[in-house]
Design an enzyme around this catalytic site. Structure first.
Site, PDB file in Angstrom:
ATOM      1  N   LYS A   1       0.816  -1.212   0.000  1.00 14.93           N
ATOM      2  CA  LYS A   1       0.000   0.000   0.000  1.00 14.93           C
ATOM      3  C   LYS A   1       0.857   1.274   0.000  1.00 14.93           C
ATOM      4  O   LYS A   1       0.390   2.336  -0.379  1.00 14.93           O
ATOM      5  CB  LYS A   1      -0.912   0.027   1.229  1.00 14.93           C
ATOM      6  CG  LYS A   1      -1.802  -1.190   1.438  1.00 14.93           C
ATOM      7  CD  LYS A   1      -3.008  -1.177   0.533  1.00 14.93           C
ATOM      8  CE  LYS A   1      -4.115  -2.130   0.939  1.00 14.93           C
ATOM      9  NZ  LYS A   1      -3.763  -3.559   1.025  1.00 14.93           N
TER      10      LYS A   1
HETATM   11  C1  PLP Z   1      -4.428  -4.665   0.477  1.00 11.29           C
HETATM   12  C2  PLP Z   1      -3.663  -5.922   0.420  1.00 11.29           C
HETATM   13  C3  PLP Z   1      -3.956  -6.908  -0.542  1.00 11.29           C
HETATM   14  C4  PLP Z   1      -5.105  -6.780  -1.516  1.00 11.29           C
HETATM   15  O1  PLP Z   1      -4.923  -5.737  -2.447  1.00 11.29           O
HETATM   16  P1  PLP Z   1      -6.183  -5.184  -3.279  1.00 11.29           P
HETATM   17  O2  PLP Z   1      -5.663  -4.051  -4.066  1.00 11.29           O
HETATM   18  O3  PLP Z   1      -7.175  -4.737  -2.225  1.00 11.29           O
HETATM   19  O4  PLP Z   1      -6.708  -6.291  -4.090  1.00 11.29           O
HETATM   20  C5  PLP Z   1      -3.157  -8.045  -0.577  1.00 11.29           C
HETATM   21  N1  PLP Z   1      -2.146  -8.216   0.292  1.00 11.29           N
HETATM   22  C6  PLP Z   1      -1.841  -7.297   1.246  1.00 11.29           C
HETATM   23  C7  PLP Z   1      -0.736  -7.568   2.189  1.00 11.29           C
HETATM   24  C8  PLP Z   1      -2.586  -6.119   1.337  1.00 11.29           C
HETATM   25  O5  PLP Z   1      -2.279  -5.207   2.270  1.00 11.29           O
END
Ligand code: PLP
Length: 484
Positions: free
Chosen positions: A108
């Site tokens: 993120k």
């Molecule tokens: C947010 C997240 C995901 C999923 O990503 P999306 O964009 O919501 O599909 C997968 N793995 C981790 C560790 C995350 O923080």
């Protein structure tokens, strides 16, 4: 480049407006009116920040180039320790794209280190002097990444709401120890859906909006429905591809497959955007945990959110409503009217069904699959034993699904979180005794694997907790209004 809503093609807006507004007035998501083509040859050899600036420029056409270059340089500089876009060969033809070398140890950060800069500049572009109040419902990783991205950003306040018993202990501490003068963090009784529904209710509350407007404050979101979070994520698909070409692992122009651990469908959608821009992406494999709404959807064309919700060892994928899928349906030929109808059905009845032609078009680009907790744990153990590769539960879910979906092309698995964010689950998967305390578990995991815990996570042990409040979902409005 202009942007329209997935639910009506009237009212085109600039990229600045799409980023400031977050959601279109009709409730739809902003999408680009077309896909710019990227010249792959001209992108070879660029540093990660330089590549990011070049690709961002193609979408964010009302931002100055010099601004985008500076912003990308700051966002992907020292905070990533020179490891932005790091690609690791796991075994022949199988790679991990490690996206967790940023400040909060989850992917993120790629979006949320840049997005605050895009928002502040967009407000400047639009002459908007209001204070932006960002409300975030998080299952763990988004909250911390948003807090770190927006801390002490002028003109912005941020409040984060996480489910009281829905995050890992490390994720909780990352948020409760957050520094910054413009931040607030609350635990909300219930699971992620209760927190998310509570926040959505505040966004839809006209009385709250009016009270805030009287003080020069406007609500905004940092969740992945904002286009400003999507566009930074397509950069690492390009970076990975160009790295494989440079290593001689794939001839320029030939396809590479990607497998993505998926929750809200933002990360994998960015891969599809990269493909529309001309990147030779073969198959996009969408990996789910036991909450396998998406795997079932790719099978049947029925999106069925009315089902039991499971808490798993990959909490950031514990999601039943994948918001960004709406964008794909729109791009692949669902008319705005059809998209609006499906989303209405989803809100009212918890399900919708698409036609067979649209499903066939989706299946040309995507495959879906899932792995339950036990399979992810087995994968952590096998990957470490066979390849000395240490994966977190989200990444391991994707590795499991990836290996069932090989086509012969190189396969890149997106590694979305540091294994040290979930030390207990990873130790257990490795067949080791699990200490009660998460920091003891972190040390045991270091000893058992020889890997090093990121300093930012190890340091949490001695950081004072600043936020301990627990509220009910109905109290989120009071927090937004500054009454709590
Ligand atoms: C947010 C997240 C995901 C999923 O990503 P999306 O964009 O919501 O599909 C997968 N793995 C981790 C560790 C995350 O923080």
């Amino acid at each position: 480049m202009q942007y329209c809503s997935t639910r009506s093609e009237k009212g085109l807006v600039s990229s600045s407006e799409a980023i400031v507004r977050g959601l279109a007035p009709d409730g739809g998501l902003y999408v680009p009116a077309g896909f710019p083509k990227a010249e792959l040859e001209s992108l070879q050899g660029l540093s990660y920040p330089a590549l990011a600036a070049r690709l961002l420029k193609l979408f964010l056409t009302d931002y100055e180039s010099a601004f985008l270059e500076a912003a990308a340089g700051e966002a992907y500089g020292p905070g990533f320790g020179g490891k932005a876009g790091r690609l690791v060969r796991v075994e022949d033809g199988l790679y991990a794209l490690e996206l967790w070398h940023g400040p909060t140890c989850a992917f993120k950060d790629y979006a949320l280190q840049l997005m605050p800069k895009l928002l502040v500049e967009a407000k400047k572009n639009l002459g908007d002097t209001e204070t932006t109040l960002i409300l975030v419902a998080t299952s763990g990783d988004t909250g911390k990444a948003a807090l770190e991205g927006y801390r002490d950003v002028p003109g912005v306040e941020i409040r984060v709401f996480y489910p009281n018993d829905g995050t890992s202990e490390i994720q909780r501490l990352q948020m409760s120890t957050q520094e910054g003068g413009n931040v607030g963090v609350w635990a909300v009784e219930g699971n992620f859906d209760s927190a998310q529904t509570g926040v959505k209710r505040v966004f839809a509350d006209a009385a709250v909006a009016e009270a805030l407007a009287g003080r020069g404050v406007r609500l905004s979101s940092a969740n992945s429905i904002n286009f400003g979070r999507l566009v930074p994520q397509l950069v690492y698909y390009f970076h990975a591809y160009l790295s494989l070409v440079r290593e001689g692992a794939v001839p320029m122009g030939e396809a590479v497959d990607f497998c993505v651990p998926t929750g809200n469908f933002g990360d994998i959608l960015a891969g599809w955007y990269a493909k529309q821009m001309g990147l030779p992406v073969g198959r996009l494999v969408c990996a789910s945990n036991r909450n396998k709404v998406l795997a079932d959807f790719f099978d049947t064309g029925v999106y069925e959110a009315r089902r039991e919700f499971y808490k798993t060892t990959s909490p950031s994928m514990d999601i039943l409503v994948s918001s960004n899928l709406e964008r794909l349906l729109y791009h692949l030929g669902g008319s705005p009217e059809a998209v609006a109808g499906w989303m209405q059905a989803l809100a009212a009845e918890g399900r919708y069904k698409i036609g067979t032609e649209l499903l066939a078009r989706i299946r040309r680009d995507f495959a879906g699959g899932f792995a339950a907790d036990e399979e992810a744990a087995a994968e952590i153990k096998e990957l470490f034993a066979r390849c000395r590769y240490l994966a977190d539960p989200h990444t391991a879910t994707a590795f499991r699904v990836a290996q069932r979906n090989r086509t012969g092309a190189p396969m890149v698995v997106l590694s979305t979180a540091s294994p040290f964010k979930f030390p207990g689950s990873v130790l257990e998967a490795l067949g080791q005794a699990v200490p009660e305390n998460e920091f003891d578990a972190m040390i045991r995991l270091e000893e058992a694997t020889g890997a090093k815990a990121p300093a930012a996570l190890a340091a949490l042990q001695t950081k004072p907790e600043r936020f301990a409040g627990v509220i009910r979902p109905a109290e989120i409005a009071a927090v937004a209004l500054g009454e709590r």
